[in-house]
Design a protein around this motif. Structure first.
Motif, PDB file in Angstrom:
ATOM      1  N   ARG A  93       0.828  -1.210   0.000  1.00 28.86           N
ATOM      2  CA  ARG A  93       0.000   0.000   0.000  1.00 28.86           C
ATOM      3  C   ARG A  93       0.863   1.261   0.000  1.00 28.86           C
ATOM      4  O   ARG A  93       1.856   1.337   0.720  1.00 28.86           O
ATOM      5  CB  ARG A  93      -0.905   0.028   1.234  1.00 28.86           C
TER       6      ARG A  93
ATOM      7  N   GLN B 169       0.432   5.582   0.087  1.00 33.85           N
ATOM      8  CA  GLN B 169      -0.559   6.639   0.312  1.00 33.85           C
ATOM      9  C   GLN B 169       0.105   8.011   0.287  1.00 33.85           C
ATOM     10  O   GLN B 169       1.206   8.172   0.796  1.00 33.85           O
ATOM     11  CB  GLN B 169      -1.212   6.467   1.689  1.00 33.85           C
TER      12      GLN B 169
ATOM     13  N   GLN C 148      -5.878   1.804  -7.653  1.00 32.93           N
ATOM     14  CA  GLN C 148      -6.188   2.899  -6.732  1.00 32.93           C
ATOM     15  C   GLN C 148      -7.322   2.448  -5.822  1.00 32.93           C
ATOM     16  O   GLN C 148      -8.378   2.029  -6.278  1.00 32.93           O
ATOM     17  CB  GLN C 148      -6.580   4.171  -7.485  1.00 32.93           C
TER      18      GLN C 148
ATOM     19  N   CYS D  60      -6.555   8.609  -2.052  1.00 31.52           N
ATOM     20  CA  CYS D  60      -5.126   8.890  -1.884  1.00 31.52           C
ATOM     21  C   CYS D  60      -4.308   7.615  -1.657  1.00 31.52           C
ATOM     22  O   CYS D  60      -3.167   7.685  -1.240  1.00 31.52           O
ATOM     23  CB  CYS D  60      -4.925   9.843  -0.712  1.00 31.52           C
ATOM     24  N   THR D  61      -4.890   6.455  -1.930  1.00 26.04           N
ATOM     25  CA  THR D  61      -4.208   5.179  -1.659  1.00 26.04           C
ATOM     26  C   THR D  61      -4.131   4.320  -2.908  1.00 26.04           C
ATOM     27  O   THR D  61      -5.117   4.201  -3.643  1.00 26.04           O
ATOM     28  CB  THR D  61      -4.981   4.383  -0.578  1.00 26.04           C
ATOM     29  N   TRP D  62      -2.947   3.730  -3.128  1.00 25.21           N
ATOM     30  CA  TRP D  62      -2.764   2.785  -4.223  1.00 25.21           C
ATOM     31  C   TRP D  62      -2.222   1.481  -3.647  1.00 25.21           C
ATOM     32  O   TRP D  62      -1.565   1.478  -2.609  1.00 25.21           O
ATOM     33  CB  TRP D  62      -1.765   3.321  -5.244  1.00 25.21           C
ATOM     34  N   GLU D  63      -2.510   0.389  -4.340  1.00 28.82           N
ATOM     35  CA  GLU D  63      -1.996  -0.897  -3.890  1.00 28.82           C
ATOM     36  C   GLU D  63      -1.318  -1.575  -5.075  1.00 28.82           C
ATOM     37  O   GLU D  63      -1.868  -1.617  -6.180  1.00 28.82           O
ATOM     38  CB  GLU D  63      -3.147  -1.766  -3.372  1.00 28.82           C
TER      39      GLU D  63
ATOM     40  N   LEU E 297       5.136   9.387  -1.526  1.00 25.31           N
ATOM     41  CA  LEU E 297       4.151   8.404  -1.070  1.00 25.31           C
ATOM     42  C   LEU E 297       4.650   7.751   0.212  1.00 25.31           C
ATOM     43  O   LEU E 297       5.836   7.425   0.335  1.00 25.31           O
ATOM     44  CB  LEU E 297       3.955   7.331  -2.136  1.00 25.31           C
TER      45      LEU E 297
ATOM     46  N   HIS F  24       3.380   1.705   3.277  1.00 25.77           N
ATOM     47  CA  HIS F  24       2.978   0.995   4.491  1.00 25.77           C
ATOM     48  C   HIS F  24       4.000  -0.048   4.900  1.00 25.77           C
ATOM     49  O   HIS F  24       4.543  -0.753   4.054  1.00 25.77           O
ATOM     50  CB  HIS F  24       1.614   0.341   4.290  1.00 25.77           C
TER      51      HIS F  24
ATOM     52  N   GLN G 251      -3.697  10.541   6.969  1.00 29.30           N
ATOM     53  CA  GLN G 251      -4.869  10.247   6.137  1.00 29.30           C
ATOM     54  C   GLN G 251      -6.134  10.952   6.583  1.00 29.30           C
ATOM     55  O   GLN G 251      -7.147  10.893   5.898  1.00 29.30           O
ATOM     56  CB  GLN G 251      -5.126   8.727   6.110  1.00 29.30           C
TER      57      GLN G 251
END
Ligand code: ZN
Length: 598
Positions: A46, A48, A82, A86-89, A130, A133, A316
């Motif tokens: 992840r 963000q 997405q 505001c988060t991508w994986e 970014l 995580h 976040q």
């Protein structure tokens, strides 16, 4: 303009650390290219981008400026989804470095986001970097590439250089993600100067300075501010940083600052900079020195000693605290006071600045509606999102917080103590870390042996008037009460550049009783016929023309334009506000000096 190549390898990364490579992709399109390399990604990694930047309490959703985001491993594209705003994986292989590239549009003229044009580049990590995580607490490296199109550019940041060229471009290190995003970066052909205070290195850079700029004077004055503050907090000790960078952007019209752990980003009006050959300090220059003093004071008060809720930022969502009256308000109290102690303004000038703060609070009906603790908590939705009704239902934790500090300081001085002792006591009590309101009460009790709960509770958690008059009078300050401007007497806030434009209708004023509304244009007045005077109508351009055209009339009709409709609203001038505005002057020089000089 410079089209930098996309980095497709982990080349240049400091081994093991999360690595960001920032390149100027296109100054005309205001584009930065950012390449993130994670040496050891998670399988569903992840990523963000923060929605806010610490110190500025508004959700800004920096991800709205991001596009063309892609993921690669060993030159092969990886699936990237997405997940939310505001988060991508990334579906990543854990045994190979993961490379994520993206473009960021940078054209916001503020200290909070990012900027790029042919004249300068600026960014905060919260806009470009970014958060990966599982990697937040690992070392982070930031590599900034010198644009080939601008060989004369230099770079400045508070981060520690790992390997940088003589212009400052190269790789910088941060202990973790938090440190990385707490150090803005400035690039350009800026003015630069330096000085030392108590063993620490300071650099001051100015972008956009005009030829008349007196850099030596700004350096000398800033050095005095830093000396005064280091002495205030540390006595003969060192500042809690080895190096510190002031980065100032001078523009035609603008003002603002954002504090960081060992740097600050500032914006001021170009005309407020000191000029060669000018020895006096203009009001604008004093405002700039006050801003420098404010942001530097934050080095202790909010960046280290900080609300317990800010012990670990969540990037976040909103991070709320009831304590901004302390961290912003008390900083606002000390910013000008320490200019006075540094010898940059005299007592009379200091009182004029305090005077302004007092009148701002007293002319705000919201001071009797919202407490400063509530104001702090609601900063995200109210202070940072003001509208025409804000003065009616809110009070600023900056201005009223500064007055709480004033009341506390003057109350303490009555028993031979001072707020300075409380600040230093809190710094020690909280070990330069998270603080709660109870710590303030405990410190006050330890210092004076008294219980301050009832007093502080009334000032901070209730929407009451503060005991300013008695405290100022007891400390050698005379208060002269004047009749305020016509807008305030009528219960209005207006702008008067092109006629009278109504911005706010204050609660309880006669303008509200007459039915005036924010957005109205007040065109003029009509007076009825009376003893020897014919009925008449006059165009008004400013509210202070009212006595000229209304004479002694008690009633009149306001001619209003609202959405192209012309309205006639009866105004009863017998209900004019009787509130006064204060003018402070020195009645006892010795007492005032004892307070101001600590
Ligand atoms: Zn501040």
């Amino acid at each position: 303009m410079s089209a930098a190549e996309t980095a497709k390898t982990a080349k240049g990364s400091v081994s093991g650390s999360v690595h960001y490579r920032v390149e100027v992709l296109d100054t005309h399109r205001h584009l930065f290219q950012v390449t993130l390399t994670l040496p050891a990604p998670q399988s569903r990694q992840r990523l963000q981008l923060p929605v806010w930047i610490p110190g500025s309490y508004l959700v800004r959703e920096f991800a709205r400026h991001v596009h063309a985001i892609r993921a690669h491993q060993r030159g092969r594209s990886r699936p990237l989804t997405q997940v939310d705003k505001c988060t991508w994986e990334v579906d990543a292989r854990v045994d190979e470095p993961l490379i994520v590239t993206m473009q960021v549009h940078a054209h916001d003229a503020s200290v909070r986001t990012a900027w790029l044009d042919s004249q300068r580049g600026f960014f905060n990590g919260t806009s470009l970097c970014l958060q990966a995580h599982g990697h937040t607490h690992l070392p982070h490296a930031l590599e900034v590439v010198r644009p080939t199109s601008h060989p004369d550019w230099q770079l400045a940041t508070g981060l520690t250089a790992f390997k940088a060229d003589r212009h400052g471009f190269g790789t910088y290190l941060a202990d973790d993600y938090h440190e990385l995003v707490d150090a803005p970066v400035e690039m350009g052909a800026f003015w630069s100067g330096q000085f030392k205070v108590a063993g620490s290195d300071y650099r001051f850079i100015v972008a956009g300075a005009p030829p008349s700029f007196d850099g030596e004077r700004l350096l000398a004055d800033t050095r005095r501010i830093c000396e005064t503050q280091v002495r205030f907090w540390q006595g003969r000790g060192q500042a809690p940083h080895r190096q510190y960078v002031f980065m100032l952007w001078a523009v035609t019209d603008g003002y603002g600052g954002l504090e960081h752990r060992n740097s600050t980003a500032l914006i001021c009006k170009r005309e407020d900079l000191p000029r060669t050959g000018q020895n006096t300090a203009s009001d604008g220059y004093v405002t700039l020195l006050g801003l420098i003093s404010h942001e530097y004071f934050h080095t202790w008060n909010v960046k280290r000693l900080r609300p317990a809720e800010f012990a670990n930022y969540d990037y976040q969502r909103e991070n709320t605290t009831e304590l901004l009256w302390f961290f912003e308000g008390f900083t606002s109290y000390y910013d000008d006071l320490l200019l006075c102690r540094a010898g940059q303004i005299d007592a009379a000038r200091y009182l004029r600045l305090m005077n302004k703060t007092i009148n701002q609070v007293m002319q705000t009906p919201g001071r009797l509606v919202q407490s400063v603790a509530q104001s702090s908590f609601e900063a995200w939705t109210k202070y940072y999102r003001p509208d025409d009704n804000s003065p009616n239902i809110t009070v600023s934790y900056y201005t009223k917080g500064a007055l709480v500090a004033l009341c506390l300081d003057l109350s303490l001085r009555a028993s031979g103590h001072s707020l300075d002792q409380v600040m230093r006591g809190l710094w020690k009590r909280c070990a330069a870390g998270p603080m709660r309101e109870q710590d303030v009460l405990d410190e006050l009790h330890a210092l004076t042996g008294e219980d301050w709960h009832a007093r502080l509770h009334g000032w901070v958690h209730q929407a009451n008037e503060l005991p300013l008059k008695e405290l100022l009078t007891a400390n050698g300050v005379k208060i002269i009460e004047d009749t305020p401007a016509w807008a305030q007497r009528l219960g209005l806030r207006v702008t008067e550049t092109h006629g009278i434009q109504i911005k706010t209708v204050l609660h309880g004023g006669i303008a509200q009783q007459a039915g005036l509304c924010a957005g109205d244009q007040w065109l003029g007045i009509e007076l009825p016929a009376s003893r020897g005077r014919q009925a008449c109508a006059w165009r008004l351009m400013r509210l202070d023309e009212l006595p000229l055209y209304a004479g002694s009339a008690q009633r009149l009709t306001a001619l209003i334009e609202r959405d192209r409709q012309l309205l006639r609203l009866p105004v009863d001038l017998r209900g004019l506000s009787q509130e006064t505005t204060w003018r402070l002057s020195i009645s006892d020089e010795r007492r005032v000096q004892a307070w101001l000089q600590g």
